[in-house]
Design an enzyme around this catalytic site. Structure first.
Site, short mmCIF file in Angstrom:
data_model
loop_
_atom_site.label_atom_id
_atom_site.label_comp_id
_atom_site.label_asym_id
_atom_site.label_seq_id
_atom_site.Cartn_x
_atom_site.Cartn_y
_atom_site.Cartn_z
N LYS A 39 -10.75 5.60 -7.49
CA LYS A 39 -10.57 4.14 -7.50
C LYS A 39 -11.44 3.48 -6.43
O LYS A 39 -12.14 2.50 -6.70
CB LYS A 39 -9.09 3.82 -7.22
CG LYS A 39 -8.78 2.34 -7.07
CD LYS A 39 -7.46 2.08 -6.35
CE LYS A 39 -7.56 2.33 -4.88
NZ LYS A 39 -6.41 1.91 -4.08
N THR B 130 -5.35 -0.38 -0.44
CA THR B 130 -6.81 -0.52 -0.59
C THR B 130 -7.06 -1.11 -1.97
O THR B 130 -6.77 -0.46 -2.99
CB THR B 130 -7.50 0.85 -0.50
OG1 THR B 130 -7.18 1.43 0.76
CG2 THR B 130 -9.01 0.70 -0.61
N LEU C 276 0.60 -0.42 -1.89
CA LEU C 276 0.65 -0.11 -3.32
C LEU C 276 -0.67 0.52 -3.78
O LEU C 276 -1.67 0.45 -3.08
CB LEU C 276 0.92 -1.40 -4.10
CG LEU C 276 2.26 -2.08 -3.76
CD1 LEU C 276 2.35 -3.46 -4.39
CD2 LEU C 276 3.43 -1.20 -4.21
N PRO C 277 -0.66 1.13 -4.99
CA PRO C 277 -1.87 1.86 -5.40
C PRO C 277 -3.13 0.99 -5.55
O PRO C 277 -4.17 1.35 -5.01
CB PRO C 277 -1.47 2.48 -6.74
CG PRO C 277 0.02 2.57 -6.70
CD PRO C 277 0.47 1.38 -5.89
N LYS D 290 -13.27 -1.51 4.43
CA LYS D 290 -12.57 -0.27 4.04
C LYS D 290 -13.31 0.44 2.90
O LYS D 290 -13.43 1.66 2.88
CB LYS D 290 -11.14 -0.65 3.63
CG LYS D 290 -10.36 0.43 2.89
CD LYS D 290 -9.95 1.56 3.79
CE LYS D 290 -9.29 2.68 2.98
NZ LYS D 290 -9.06 3.88 3.71
P1 NAD Z 1 1.23 6.65 -3.57
O1 NAD Z 1 0.94 6.68 -5.00
O2 NAD Z 1 1.72 7.88 -2.88
O3 NAD Z 1 2.26 5.45 -3.22
C1 NAD Z 1 2.32 4.24 -3.89
C2 NAD Z 1 3.78 3.88 -4.04
O4 NAD Z 1 3.88 2.56 -4.58
C3 NAD Z 1 4.53 4.81 -5.00
O5 NAD Z 1 5.66 5.36 -4.33
C4 NAD Z 1 4.95 3.88 -6.15
O6 NAD Z 1 6.20 4.23 -6.72
C5 NAD Z 1 5.00 2.55 -5.45
N1 NAD Z 1 4.89 1.39 -6.33
C6 NAD Z 1 3.95 1.14 -7.27
N2 NAD Z 1 4.16 -0.09 -7.83
C7 NAD Z 1 5.24 -0.61 -7.20
C8 NAD Z 1 5.95 -1.83 -7.29
N3 NAD Z 1 5.59 -2.78 -8.16
N4 NAD Z 1 7.03 -2.03 -6.50
C9 NAD Z 1 7.40 -1.10 -5.61
N5 NAD Z 1 6.78 0.10 -5.46
C10 NAD Z 1 5.71 0.33 -6.24
O7 NAD Z 1 -0.14 6.15 -2.86
P2 NAD Z 1 -0.53 6.26 -1.32
O8 NAD Z 1 -1.31 7.51 -1.10
O9 NAD Z 1 0.65 5.95 -0.47
O10 NAD Z 1 -1.60 5.07 -1.25
C11 NAD Z 1 -1.19 3.70 -1.20
C12 NAD Z 1 -2.42 2.86 -0.90
O11 NAD Z 1 -2.99 3.28 0.34
C13 NAD Z 1 -3.54 2.99 -1.95
O12 NAD Z 1 -4.14 1.74 -2.13
C14 NAD Z 1 -4.50 3.98 -1.30
O13 NAD Z 1 -5.83 3.79 -1.77
C15 NAD Z 1 -4.35 3.62 0.16
N6 NAD Z 1 -4.67 4.69 1.12
C16 NAD Z 1 -4.19 5.96 0.95
C17 NAD Z 1 -4.50 6.93 1.88
C18 NAD Z 1 -4.01 8.35 1.74
O14 NAD Z 1 -4.49 9.24 2.50
N7 NAD Z 1 -3.05 8.63 0.85
C19 NAD Z 1 -5.29 6.62 2.99
C20 NAD Z 1 -5.74 5.31 3.16
C21 NAD Z 1 -5.41 4.34 2.22
#
Ligand code: NAD
Length: 296
Positions: free
Chosen positions: A246, A96, A65-66, A171
């Site tokens: 963030k 994260t 999740l975000p 991280k």
């Molecule tokens: P994203 O915004 O693409 O995905 C998050 C998903 O969570 C969305 O599809 C959203 O609809 C869903 N969501 C939010 N609240 C929800 C809930 N209550 N129930 C169900 N679904 C819900 O973000 P992302 O890029 O996939 O990143 C996710 C996490 O991973 C973050 O914490 C980010 O910091 C971390 N991260 C991302 C990357 C990257 O390269 N994108 C790399 C490492 C870590």
């Protein structure tokens, strides 16, 4: 093989869930976005109607999740998942988030007889798709042993950073450095281009010289230099600038709480704050290169 509930199927969670399916796990998936959910359903996952529905037959619950507030609201409180999961369920939060929330959620899990790991990842969306993520895990060693086959289906490197929250702390240190080095790489490339250099040639030179780093080798921020990098598709997909902001904020909070100096991290956070304020929050974080176009 344990049944898996996967909550949060965005840029990272979607491909991670698909890798679990490809490795033979049964995945019950949920996301608030029907579009994200349908992609995992198309790969063979069950599209659940809620997080509770996804978790009803699960031995392992994974969330991606975000931010911390999403993780806390998914698991805690009377309506949260912890109130509904049977004892012994293993929860792996790959989001994260701040180490404080990670520890708070882990304590609540323990109080209910559940096992919890914080397991944030590194490797970006390309690593998520290829199943080559690095997992940085905090929690009990026994729980990590149980999680290993699941994590190995999505990643290549698994590190045990320490107890609950330690994965998040490690991280955040990594991502503070990533934000600094991406901004620095963008600044160096913009300087070269402004002075007549070809960004591709300059990138090749840096990649074989002492300034080489992850961005110049795998994730070049300059459009057209690297075919597969987000920069070459208008910064779509990848790791959104607002998520980097963030993480830099989490690093700053951690530095404040522990009285650590983080002047470069604070500068990078301010650059990303400005960048997001200019409307680039949804673009990949390598789009910070636009900032140097604006000031040049
Ligand atoms: P994203 O915004 O693409 O995905 C998050 C998903 O969570 C969305 O599809 C959203 O609809 C869903 N969501 C939010 N609240 C929800 C809930 N209550 N129930 C169900 N679904 C819900 O973000 P992302 O890029 O996939 O990143 C996710 C996490 O991973 C973050 O914490 C980010 O910091 C971390 N991260 C991302 C990357 C990257 O390269 N994108 C790399 C490492 C870590």
């Amino acid at each position: 093989m344990e049944n898996i509930a996967f909550i949060g199927l965005g840029n990272m969670g979607g491909p991670m869930a698909v890798n679990l399916l490809n490795k033979g796990f049964k995945v019950d998936a949920f996301d608030l976005s029907p579009e994200a959910l349908s992609k995992v359903a198309a790969a063979g996952g069950r599209a659940a109607s809620s997080a509770t529905d996804a978790a009803k037959d699960a031995g392992v619950v994974i969330s991606m999740l975000p931010a911390g507030k999403h993780v806390a609201s998914l698991y805690l409180g009377d309506e949260g998942l912890f109130a509904k999961l049977p004892k012994g369920t293993l929860i792996i939060d790959c989001s994260t988030i701040d180490a404080g929330t990670a520890r708070q959620v882990a304590e609540a899990a323990q109080a209910r007889g559940l096992s919890m790991l914080d397991a944030p990842v590194s490797g970006g969306t390309a690593g998520a798709a290829a199943g080559t993520l690095t997992f940085i895990v905090g929690g009990a060693a026994d729980d990590l042993s149980r999680a290993r086959p699941v994590l190995e289906a999505m990643g290549k490197n698994i590190f045990h950073a320490g107890g609950a929250g330690a994965g998040q702390t490690a991280k955040i240190c990594n991502n503070m450095l990533l934000g600094i080095l991406m901004a620095g790489t963008a600044e160096a490339l913009a300087l070269g281009v402004k002075n007549g250099l070809d960004p591709k040639v300059l990138s090749e030179i840096i990649s074989k010289s002492s300034g080489r780093n992850w961005a110049t080798e795998l994730y070049n921020p300059w459009p057209g230099v690297m075919e597969n990098a987000p920069a070459s598709r208008n910064y779509a997909g990848g790791f959104m600038s607002e998520l980097m902001l963030k993480d830099l904020g989490l690093a700053e909070e951690t530095a404040l709480q522990s009285h650590a100096a983080n002047p470069l991290g604070a500068l990078a956070r301010n650059l990303y704050e400005e960048h997001v304020h200019q409307g680039h929050g949804k673009l990949d974080f390598s789009s910070i290169v636009k900032y140097f176009h604006t000031v040049n």
